[in-house]
Design a protein around this motif. Sequence first.
Motif, short mmCIF file in Angstrom:
data_model
loop_
_atom_site.label_atom_id
_atom_site.label_comp_id
_atom_site.label_asym_id
_atom_site.label_seq_id
_atom_site.Cartn_x
_atom_site.Cartn_y
_atom_site.Cartn_z
N THR A 160 3.84 -29.88 -2.64
CA THR A 160 4.80 -29.17 -3.47
C THR A 160 4.16 -29.01 -4.83
O THR A 160 3.70 -29.99 -5.43
CB THR A 160 6.13 -29.95 -3.59
N LEU A 161 4.11 -27.77 -5.31
CA LEU A 161 3.47 -27.44 -6.58
C LEU A 161 4.49 -26.84 -7.52
O LEU A 161 5.47 -26.24 -7.09
CB LEU A 161 2.35 -26.42 -6.35
N GLU A 162 4.23 -26.98 -8.80
CA GLU A 162 5.08 -26.36 -9.81
C GLU A 162 4.20 -25.49 -10.69
O GLU A 162 3.18 -25.96 -11.20
CB GLU A 162 5.79 -27.43 -10.64
N ASP A 163 4.58 -24.22 -10.85
CA ASP A 163 3.76 -23.33 -11.68
C ASP A 163 4.19 -23.43 -13.14
O ASP A 163 5.07 -24.20 -13.49
CB ASP A 163 3.80 -21.89 -11.16
N GLU A 164 3.54 -22.63 -13.98
CA GLU A 164 3.79 -22.69 -15.43
C GLU A 164 5.22 -22.35 -15.79
O GLU A 164 5.74 -22.79 -16.81
CB GLU A 164 2.82 -21.73 -16.13
N GLY A 165 5.89 -21.57 -14.94
CA GLY A 165 7.27 -21.17 -15.21
C GLY A 165 8.30 -22.14 -14.65
O GLY A 165 9.50 -21.91 -14.76
N GLY A 166 7.86 -23.22 -14.00
CA GLY A 166 8.77 -24.20 -13.44
C GLY A 166 9.18 -23.91 -12.00
O GLY A 166 9.98 -24.64 -11.42
N THR A 167 8.63 -22.86 -11.41
CA THR A 167 8.94 -22.52 -10.02
C THR A 167 8.19 -23.45 -9.07
O THR A 167 7.00 -23.68 -9.25
CB THR A 167 8.54 -21.07 -9.72
N LYS A 168 8.91 -24.00 -8.09
CA LYS A 168 8.28 -24.90 -7.12
C LYS A 168 7.89 -24.13 -5.87
O LYS A 168 8.64 -23.30 -5.37
CB LYS A 168 9.22 -26.05 -6.78
N LEU A 169 6.68 -24.41 -5.41
CA LEU A 169 6.12 -23.77 -4.22
C LEU A 169 5.68 -24.86 -3.26
O LEU A 169 5.18 -25.90 -3.69
CB LEU A 169 4.90 -22.93 -4.61
N THR A 170 5.85 -24.63 -1.95
CA THR A 170 5.44 -25.61 -0.96
C THR A 170 4.47 -24.95 0.02
O THR A 170 4.76 -23.87 0.54
CB THR A 170 6.65 -26.18 -0.20
N TYR A 171 3.33 -25.60 0.25
CA TYR A 171 2.32 -25.10 1.16
C TYR A 171 1.78 -26.24 2.01
O TYR A 171 1.74 -27.39 1.57
CB TYR A 171 1.12 -24.51 0.40
N GLN A 172 1.32 -25.89 3.21
CA GLN A 172 0.59 -26.85 4.03
C GLN A 172 -0.86 -26.40 4.04
O GLN A 172 -1.15 -25.22 4.20
CB GLN A 172 1.13 -26.92 5.46
N ILE A 173 -1.78 -27.35 3.87
CA ILE A 173 -3.21 -27.07 3.87
C ILE A 173 -3.69 -27.11 5.33
O ILE A 173 -3.63 -28.15 5.97
CB ILE A 173 -3.99 -28.12 3.05
N VAL A 174 -4.11 -25.95 5.86
CA VAL A 174 -4.48 -25.83 7.27
C VAL A 174 -5.85 -25.17 7.42
O VAL A 174 -6.45 -24.75 6.43
CB VAL A 174 -3.42 -25.02 8.05
N GLY A 175 -6.30 -25.03 8.64
CA GLY A 175 -7.57 -24.38 8.93
C GLY A 175 -7.46 -22.87 8.82
O GLY A 175 -6.37 -22.30 8.82
N SER A 176 -8.61 -22.21 8.77
CA SER A 176 -8.62 -20.76 8.57
C SER A 176 -8.00 -19.99 9.73
O SER A 176 -7.60 -18.84 9.56
CB SER A 176 -10.06 -20.28 8.33
N ASP A 177 -7.90 -20.59 10.91
CA ASP A 177 -7.30 -19.92 12.05
C ASP A 177 -5.77 -20.02 12.04
O ASP A 177 -5.12 -19.41 12.88
CB ASP A 177 -7.82 -20.53 13.36
N GLU A 178 -5.21 -20.78 11.13
CA GLU A 178 -3.77 -21.03 11.13
C GLU A 178 -3.04 -20.42 9.93
O GLU A 178 -1.83 -20.58 9.83
CB GLU A 178 -3.50 -22.53 11.08
N ILE A 179 -3.74 -19.77 9.03
CA ILE A 179 -3.11 -19.33 7.79
C ILE A 179 -1.95 -18.38 8.02
O ILE A 179 -1.95 -17.57 8.93
CB ILE A 179 -4.12 -18.69 6.81
#
Length: 178
Positions: free
Chosen positions: A114-133
């Motif tokens: 879970t990441l927060e950008d400069e504007g306070g917006t929260k983003l959620t990502y899973q780190i996966v392999g290039s075949d799964e993006i």
Amino acid sequence: MAQEVPDPPEAPEDEEEGEQAPLRRYLTRAGAERMHKELLQLLNEARPKVTAEVSAAAAQGDRSENAEYIYGKKRLREIDRRIRFLSKRLDTATIVTPSEQGDRTKVYFGATVTLEDEGGTKLTYQIVGSDEIDATGGRISVESPMGRALLRKSPGDTVEVRRPRGEIELTLVDIRYD
């Protein structure tokens, strides 16, 4: 059993040929299951259906002007190409189960962040392999600029990511290994 997943290695260069050796590919268990499901669907449903259509079109006579036959053969080649691709990827990939990650204090392959950008917006990502993006599904490649910037980071760390619209500063809020 805890498993330590290394960062994706750099491809060593073959000194004699000047070519790069193949990279080790990682897949999450869920990604491997999706690819396996697609492979089975192609083998058991799509290919037999298209083969039957090509056989029916071939029985109609002159194949050189038979659009159904020509299109069917083309589609069959596409299916066979995809089957070979999926088979090779599944055979050579290292399957990683994120929930078995030993060090949960840092970002490694398979982590959901879970990441927060400069504007306070929260983003959620899973780190996966290039075949799964799937950016819309929240899965980004470990090889992407953001994926590389996040590796080995801990909650509270800030990373700068260069993207086409300019650099962005993101703060790592949380790490999960589901």
